[in-house]
Design a protein around this motif. Structure first.
Motif, short mmCIF file in Angstrom:
data_model
loop_
_atom_site.label_atom_id
_atom_site.label_comp_id
_atom_site.label_asym_id
_atom_site.label_seq_id
_atom_site.Cartn_x
_atom_site.Cartn_y
_atom_site.Cartn_z
N CYS A 1 64.85 43.73 104.13
CA CYS A 1 65.79 43.83 103.01
C CYS A 1 65.74 42.59 102.14
N ASN A 2 65.73 41.43 102.76
CA ASN A 2 65.71 40.18 102.00
C ASN A 2 64.48 40.08 101.11
N ARG A 3 63.34 40.49 101.63
CA ARG A 3 62.11 40.41 100.83
C ARG A 3 62.14 41.43 99.69
N ILE A 4 62.66 42.62 99.96
CA ILE A 4 62.73 43.63 98.90
C ILE A 4 63.72 43.19 97.83
N PHE A 5 64.86 42.63 98.25
CA PHE A 5 65.87 42.18 97.28
C PHE A 5 65.31 41.09 96.37
N LYS A 6 64.36 40.30 96.89
CA LYS A 6 63.73 39.24 96.08
C LYS A 6 62.47 39.74 95.37
N LEU A 7 62.13 41.00 95.60
CA LEU A 7 60.94 41.63 95.00
C LEU A 7 59.65 40.96 95.44
N ILE A 8 59.62 40.49 96.68
CA ILE A 8 58.41 39.83 97.19
C ILE A 8 57.90 40.49 98.46
N HIS A 9 58.34 41.71 98.75
CA HIS A 9 57.86 42.40 99.94
C HIS A 9 56.38 42.72 99.79
N PRO A 10 55.55 42.38 100.76
CA PRO A 10 54.09 42.57 100.60
C PRO A 10 53.66 44.02 100.52
N LYS B 1 42.55 48.51 90.93
CA LYS B 1 43.10 47.49 91.82
C LYS B 1 44.16 48.06 92.75
N LEU B 2 44.93 49.01 92.25
CA LEU B 2 45.95 49.64 93.10
C LEU B 2 45.30 50.41 94.24
N ILE B 3 44.26 51.12 93.95
CA ILE B 3 43.55 51.87 94.99
C ILE B 3 43.01 50.92 96.05
N GLU B 4 42.51 49.76 95.62
CA GLU B 4 42.02 48.75 96.58
C GLU B 4 43.15 48.26 97.47
N LYS B 5 44.29 47.98 96.89
CA LYS B 5 45.44 47.50 97.68
C LYS B 5 45.86 48.53 98.72
N LEU B 6 45.86 49.78 98.31
CA LEU B 6 46.34 50.84 99.21
C LEU B 6 45.33 51.19 100.29
N SER B 7 44.11 50.65 100.18
CA SER B 7 43.10 50.92 101.21
C SER B 7 43.35 50.08 102.46
N PHE B 8 44.19 49.04 102.32
CA PHE B 8 44.51 48.18 103.47
C PHE B 8 45.75 48.69 104.20
N VAL C 1 51.34 45.52 105.71
CA VAL C 1 51.57 44.25 106.39
C VAL C 1 52.63 44.42 107.48
N GLU C 2 53.65 45.21 107.18
CA GLU C 2 54.69 45.49 108.15
C GLU C 2 54.58 46.93 108.61
N ASP C 3 55.28 47.26 109.66
CA ASP C 3 55.21 48.60 110.23
C ASP C 3 56.15 49.52 109.47
N GLY C 4 55.74 49.91 108.27
CA GLY C 4 56.58 50.77 107.45
C GLY C 4 55.77 51.40 106.35
N TYR C 5 56.43 51.75 105.28
CA TYR C 5 55.76 52.39 104.16
C TYR C 5 55.15 51.37 103.20
N LYS C 6 54.02 51.74 102.63
CA LYS C 6 53.52 51.07 101.45
C LYS C 6 54.07 51.85 100.26
N THR C 7 54.80 51.17 99.41
CA THR C 7 55.48 51.84 98.31
C THR C 7 54.97 51.32 96.98
N VAL C 8 54.62 52.25 96.09
CA VAL C 8 54.18 51.91 94.75
C VAL C 8 55.23 52.41 93.77
N ILE C 9 55.83 51.49 93.02
CA ILE C 9 56.81 51.87 92.00
C ILE C 9 56.12 51.77 90.64
N VAL C 10 55.94 52.92 90.01
CA VAL C 10 55.25 52.99 88.72
C VAL C 10 56.29 53.20 87.63
N TYR C 11 56.49 52.18 86.83
CA TYR C 11 57.45 52.26 85.72
C TYR C 11 56.75 52.77 84.47
#
Length: 377
Positions: free
Chosen positions: A67-76, A141-148, A151-161
């Motif tokens: 939560c702390n990392r998401i609130f700071k917008l720095i969650h990997p 670049k987004l596709i490259e990121k999602l190929s990994f 970092v944590e045991d959860g979802y990889k989330t992409v927010i597209v504005y």
């Protein structure tokens, strides 16, 4: 951002919590809203809820590391994608720019105002009056990121504005991964124009309408954000259900008072032949946070000068002053030469022209003051 921090759209909140709790999480969701109605805040609250291991009572805990990392917008494992272009804050070729280049500015804006308007983001990125899009390099670049792996045991989330800003190449590049994403990968799209989102992207998303808030809900949201009750009530009345619009109107009101103060000091210094004070005011104008605010000041000053001219010409019936600027207008009309306004307005118009062309602001406004002094001699 937690669900409890967000006013309104209770049905959407319950639906998101229900999906997360049941484990039936849609891999791609499209939130469509009127500008500034809270879709980004809801997307962040949803991402926080999915990543929080201590969530309870339909909300994230707000205290765990995730939560702390998401609130700071720095969650990997949270990735942000938004339109870009070259501008005053980045001179790279547009095709080589991705959201990462502007991530610092984006974070600062979201942390200060998660209900920001499109125009607020353009201003924060230095892209006023420019076209912008999400380019194919961003998609690669987004596709490259999602190929990994996450970092944590959860979802990889992409927010597209603003997915409607995806250019055709980028949209086609993302189509496959949106349709068949890696395991535990989530796309959250936020649009203000769902009819402009590429149909192949739109059709692969579960859509959710973020409805405009009631006047009472906007008022409540503003008060919770620390605004005064009287100001919140006034802003809510003209918001159209958008907290972002309400906040913009409050900022505009604050700017009007600031502009009046700067105009009073500037014209007072010019009328009193105090060049040092006038140059000090010029520095304050140059330090305004964006070119759009600098232009707005110049336009405000121009309007004040026109009122002064009308009073000097004994055309008071045509002057629409307010209780706040009436004293200034009439005071300066008696102190400034009668040809002052007609000679300064073209100089002011030229200053506005040069603001759009990113001339050094300190030089620009120092020169403006010098020309005003030449005019009054």
């Amino acid at each position: 951002m937690r669900f409890s921090d967000i006013t309104g759209n209770e049905d959407v909140k319950r639906a998101l919590v229900g999906m997360a709790d049941s484990g039936r999480v849609a891999h791609a969701m499209l939130f469509y809203e009127n500008d500034g109605c809270g879709a980004l805040a809801l997307a962040l609250a949803y991402a926080s809820y999915l990543g929080c291991r201590c969530h309870k009572d339909g909300d994230s805990c707000g205290e765990c590391p995730s939560c702390n990392r998401i609130f700071k917008l720095i969650h990997p494992d949270i990735h942000f994608v938004f339109p870009t272009n070259s501008g005053t804050k980045c001179s790279m070729a547009a095709k080589d720019i991705t959201s990462e280049v502007y991530l610092k500015e984006f974070r600062e804006l979201v942390l200060s105002n998660p209900y920001f308007l499109e125009s607020d983001l353009m201003e924060a990125l230095g892209l006023e009056n420019k076209t912008w899009d999400i380019n194919v390099l961003e998609a690669k670049k987004l596709i490259e990121k999602l190929s990994f792996s996450p970092v944590e045991d959860g979802y990889k989330t992409v927010i597209v504005y603003l997915p409607e800003k995806l250019n055709t190449q980028a949209a086609n590049k993302l189509l496959k991964i949106v349709e068949e994403p890696p395991e535990k990968t989530l796309f959250l799209f936020i649009t203000h124009n769902p009819e402009k989102v590429l149909q192949t992207i739109f059709s692969r998303c579960q859509s959710s309408r973020i409805v405009p808030l009631s006047r009472e809900e906007v008022y409540s949201a503003l008060v919770n954000m620390g605004e005064g009750e009287e100001e919140a009530a006034t802003a809510a009345a003209v918001s159209g259900g958008s907290v972002g619009v309400a906040l913009r109107s409050l900022a505009a009101a604050e700017d009007q008072q600031l502009f009046l103060d700067l105009t009073t000091d500037l014209l007072g210094a010019v009328a009193g032949r105090d060049l040092l004070l006038a140059q000090s005011v010029a520095e304050q104008i140059a330090d305004l946070s964006s070119r759009s605010r600098q232009k707005a000041f110049c336009e405000s000053l121009s309007e004040t000068l026109r009122k002064i001219f009308l009073v000097q010409q004994k055309l008071d019936s045509l002057v629409l002053t307010t209780s706040t600027d009436d004293l200034l207008v009439r005071n300066m009309a008696s102190k400034l030469p009668r040809n002052f306004v007609s000679r300064v307005l073209p100089v002011l118009d030229k200053a506005i022209y040069h603001i759009d062309r990113n001339v050094n602001q300190k030089i620009l406004f120092s020169d403006l003051v010098n020309r005003m002094f030449v005019t009054i001699r």
